[in-house]
Write an enzyme that holds these catalytic residues in place. Sequence first.
Site, mmCIF file in Angstrom:
data_model
loop_
_atom_site.group_PDB
_atom_site.id
_atom_site.type_symbol
_atom_site.label_atom_id
_atom_site.label_comp_id
_atom_site.label_asym_id
_atom_site.label_seq_id
_atom_site.Cartn_x
_atom_site.Cartn_y
_atom_site.Cartn_z
ATOM 1 N N HIS A 50 -9.819 -8.785 -1.199
ATOM 2 C CA HIS A 50 -8.617 -9.474 -1.692
ATOM 3 C C HIS A 50 -8.974 -10.429 -2.832
ATOM 4 O O HIS A 50 -8.270 -10.513 -3.842
ATOM 5 C CB HIS A 50 -7.968 -10.295 -0.573
ATOM 6 N N GLY B 99 -5.352 -2.724 -4.693
ATOM 7 C CA GLY B 99 -6.690 -2.179 -4.472
ATOM 8 C C GLY B 99 -6.681 -0.658 -4.395
ATOM 9 O O GLY B 99 -5.760 -0.065 -3.823
ATOM 10 N N ASP C 186 -6.293 1.372 -0.958
ATOM 11 C CA ASP C 186 -5.045 2.002 -0.507
ATOM 12 C C ASP C 186 -4.551 2.898 -1.649
ATOM 13 O O ASP C 186 -3.608 2.561 -2.366
ATOM 14 C CB ASP C 186 -4.026 0.927 -0.143
ATOM 15 N N GLN D 113 -0.960 4.133 -1.676
ATOM 16 C CA GLN D 113 -0.054 2.999 -1.897
ATOM 17 C C GLN D 113 0.002 2.638 -3.386
ATOM 18 O O GLN D 113 1.090 2.420 -3.948
ATOM 19 C CB GLN D 113 -0.531 1.790 -1.087
#
Length: 278
Positions: free
Chosen positions: A37, A147, A150, A153
Site C-alpha cells: 500500500h 496495485g 489485483d 480489478q
Amino acid sequence: MNIFHTPHEMTAWSQAQRRSGKRIGFVPTMGYLHAGHLSLVAEAQRHADAIALSIFVNPTQFGPHEDFATYPRDEARDLALCREAGVAAVFLPAPAAMYAPDASVSVDESALQNGLCGARRPGHFRGVCTVVAKLFNIVLPDVAVFGQKDFQQAAVIRRMVRDLNFPVTIITAPTLREPDGLAMSSRNVHLNAKERQQALGLSRALASAADALRAGETSADTLRQQMRDVLEQHGLRVDYAEIADAETLSPVTTATPGNVALIAAHCGNTRLIDNRVL
Ligand code: AMP
C-alpha cells in the site's frame, strides 16, 4: 494529517486543494496497511501534490460467505503509517456514511469481470466499481493508483474510467513481495506458520509458468496444468490457474510473452491471489 469520516468533509478538503492549484493523488484501500500500500502512496506522490488515502472495508464487494467480518483491521496503526508516509488526508467512512439504506444505483462492468475472480465471486466487481466510482466522486482525485496485485480489478477500473469518462488518470503499480516471493496482502496475517510456507506455491507456480514459456512451452493448457501441479504440491486448493490476454483477460490457447498468468488458491481458510506478466 487530516482524518475525515464523512464524504462531505472529504470533498470540502479536496475542493480546497484543487482551488489552491494542487493535484490530488488518491490511493483507495481496505486498510491493514503494508509496504505494498505504501508503495502506491509513493507512486502517487510522484504524480500529485497532495495524497488522499481511503480506508474502507467495503461490504458490497464481499459475498455472503466471504471474510467481511474477519477482514483484518487496525486503524491506529494504519493512521501512524499514513502519517509517516506523508499522506495529507485519510478518508475513513463508516458503511452508513457511504451507503443509504435504500441505495439503488450501482456500476456494472460487463466484459472484463466475467472470468477469473468475477466468475468465482458473483457481485464482487459490481461492489468494487460502485465504491470506487463513489470514492472518485467524493475525493475528486486527478490521479489514482492501483496495485497490479489485483490485476483484474485494475483492468475493470480502467475500463470504468474510460467508459464513464471519469476525469481521473489511473496508474498501476507493481506488486510488492516478501523476500521469499509471497505477494504482500493484508490477508497474509491470517496464515499460520505451515500455511505461510504453503502460500509460496502461488509465486512459485507463476515462476514455473514464466520459466516454461521462456524454455519454449507455448501450450497454455500445459502451462495451466503445470501451475496447478505446483499449487497442489504445496497443499493449496486451486480456485483458478489461468493464462490470459493481458488486455481482454480472455484465456489464450497459445501463450506468448506479454500474456498474464493469474492464480487464486485457498490456503487453509484464506483465499490468496497473485499474477505475473509472462
Ligand atoms: P486492498 O487494501 O487489499 O484492497 O488493496 C488496496 C490497493 O493496494 C489495491 O490497489 C491493491 O492492488 C494494492 N495492493 C495490495 N497488495 C499489494 C502489493 N503487494 N503490492 C502492491 N500493491 C498492492
